[in-house]
Enzyme design. Structure first.
Site, mmCIF file in Angstrom:
data_model
loop_
_atom_site.group_PDB
_atom_site.id
_atom_site.type_symbol
_atom_site.label_atom_id
_atom_site.label_comp_id
_atom_site.label_asym_id
_atom_site.label_seq_id
_atom_site.Cartn_x
_atom_site.Cartn_y
_atom_site.Cartn_z
ATOM 1 N N HIS A 143 -7.972 -5.467 -0.204
ATOM 2 C CA HIS A 143 -6.755 -4.718 0.133
ATOM 3 C C HIS A 143 -5.986 -5.512 1.178
ATOM 4 O O HIS A 143 -6.017 -5.217 2.374
ATOM 5 C CB HIS A 143 -7.111 -3.323 0.645
ATOM 6 C CG HIS A 143 -5.942 -2.382 0.643
ATOM 7 N ND1 HIS A 143 -5.365 -1.905 -0.512
ATOM 8 C CD2 HIS A 143 -5.235 -1.844 1.663
ATOM 9 C CE1 HIS A 143 -4.363 -1.108 -0.207
ATOM 10 N NE2 HIS A 143 -4.257 -1.051 1.108
ATOM 11 N N ASP A 168 -9.984 -4.971 -4.582
ATOM 12 C CA ASP A 168 -9.460 -3.936 -3.687
ATOM 13 C C ASP A 168 -10.306 -2.677 -3.838
ATOM 14 O O ASP A 168 -10.318 -2.060 -4.897
ATOM 15 C CB ASP A 168 -7.993 -3.655 -4.032
ATOM 16 C CG ASP A 168 -7.286 -2.795 -3.004
ATOM 17 O OD1 ASP A 168 -7.963 -2.021 -2.307
ATOM 18 O OD2 ASP A 168 -6.048 -2.898 -2.908
ATOM 19 N N SER A 182 0.829 -1.193 0.000
ATOM 20 C CA SER A 182 0.000 0.000 0.000
ATOM 21 C C SER A 182 0.868 1.249 0.000
ATOM 22 O O SER A 182 1.696 1.417 -0.889
ATOM 23 C CB SER A 182 -0.965 -0.045 1.189
ATOM 24 O OG SER A 182 -2.002 0.893 1.038
#
Length: 303
Positions: free
Chosen positions: A283, A251, A198
């Site tokens: 995610h 996601d 991320s």
């Protein structure tokens, strides 16, 4: 005030407790290669909660601590690495001959310990050392100024959002420092990889592409391309470095389209990008992604 709550998200007047909401999804999934860059607009995250960013990156750790912060603390205002990192990184040492090193950066609200666990189990390679640093806490604008572990500030979740250029550059310098330490310890630059998840993956891509020596590999999981207007510019050392991008098809925090756009933009100056899409993954991360990553690292930094 700091507290942690398992597998729940509860907001109060002082804190949001988001612990393990996106703990690691272990699924058997098919991988497909997505080559087409799909357009997307800023409306893709317009319905997001103000607290949405606080769960970005909490994929491996069952602990996420945050508190409501006002102005930055004296420590955050001070110069030096202490405002970027929190103590010494978690390290998984090679069991056999140390041939390569990966420096892996966690996501927002996380710490390096959970990723170190991944590199000590299913992603472990006997000849690869893993360094998983912990970010310091800072106020995050997107989270209404709440303080939590973060490598830099976040202002939005869409492609047109303002970026914390100074914070990103300072964090990249810290990553470069970690790379330099490994080189000084005897590991060649082309046997070192930088990666992350991320926001950590976004930082790893930026730090890797701006490092002045050719690295062995760059990894971005569920991530995005920062400061894209700067590239390629004068950064040429890693314009052929192998890059592994992994993304979940479901996601909703960093949508797949953002990952695909990042792939396309990077390929404009570095053709050695491979994009892995994991069907059904949100995610988070999954066992198949970890196996693919282990193979990728073995091929590029452990020979």
């Amino acid at each position: 005030m700091f507290r942690s709550v398992s597998r729940s998200a509860i907001s109060t007047s002082r804190c949001v407790f988001l612990s393990g909401l996106f703990t690691r999804v272990l699924i058997s999934s098919a991988v497909s290669s997505q080559k087409t860059v799909q357009p997307f607009s800023s409306s893709s995250t317009s319905s997001s909660s103000p607290f949405l960013a606080s769960i970005i990156g909490s994929s491996l750790s069952s602990r996420l601590l945050c508190s409501l912060g006002g102005p930055p603390s004296d420590e955050e205002d001070s110069s030096g690495m202490s405002r970027i990192a929190n103590g010494e990184p978690a390290v998984v040492r090679a069991r056999g001959q140390h041939k390569g090193t990966i420096i892996f950066l966690h996501g927002l609200g996380d710490q390096g310990t959970g990723w170190a666990d991944a590199f000590s189990t299913e992603a472990r390679h006997d000849n690869i050392k893993a360094i998983c640093p912990h970010s310091a806490e800072r106020s995050v604008t997107l989270n209404m100024g709440m303080r939590m572990p973060a490598w830099y500030d976040l202002f939005g979740l869409d492609a047109t959002a303002r970026e914390d250029a100074d914070g990103i550059q300072a964090a990249a310098q810290y990553v470069h420092h970690l790379i330099d330490e490994e080189i000084n310890a005897g590991i060649p630059a082309d046997h070192i990889a930088v990666g992350g998840f991320s926001m950590g993956g976004a930082l790893a891509i930026y730090a890797g592409l701006t490092y002045p020596k050719k690295l062995g590999a760059i990894v971005g999981l569920s991530s995005f391309f920062l400061q894209r207007q700067k590239f390629p510019g004068s950064y040429t050392a890693n314009n052929a470095t192998p890059i592994f991008l992994g993304h979940g098809s479901q996601d909703f925090l960093v949508p797949l389209q953002i990952g695909q756009m990042s792939e396309g933009l990077i390929k404009q100056f570095n053709p050695n990008v491979e994009m892995h899409v994991y069907r059904g993954m949100q995610h988070s991360s999954c066992s198949e992604e970890m196996r693919d990553l282990k193979t990728f690292l073995s091929n590029h930094i452990a020979k």
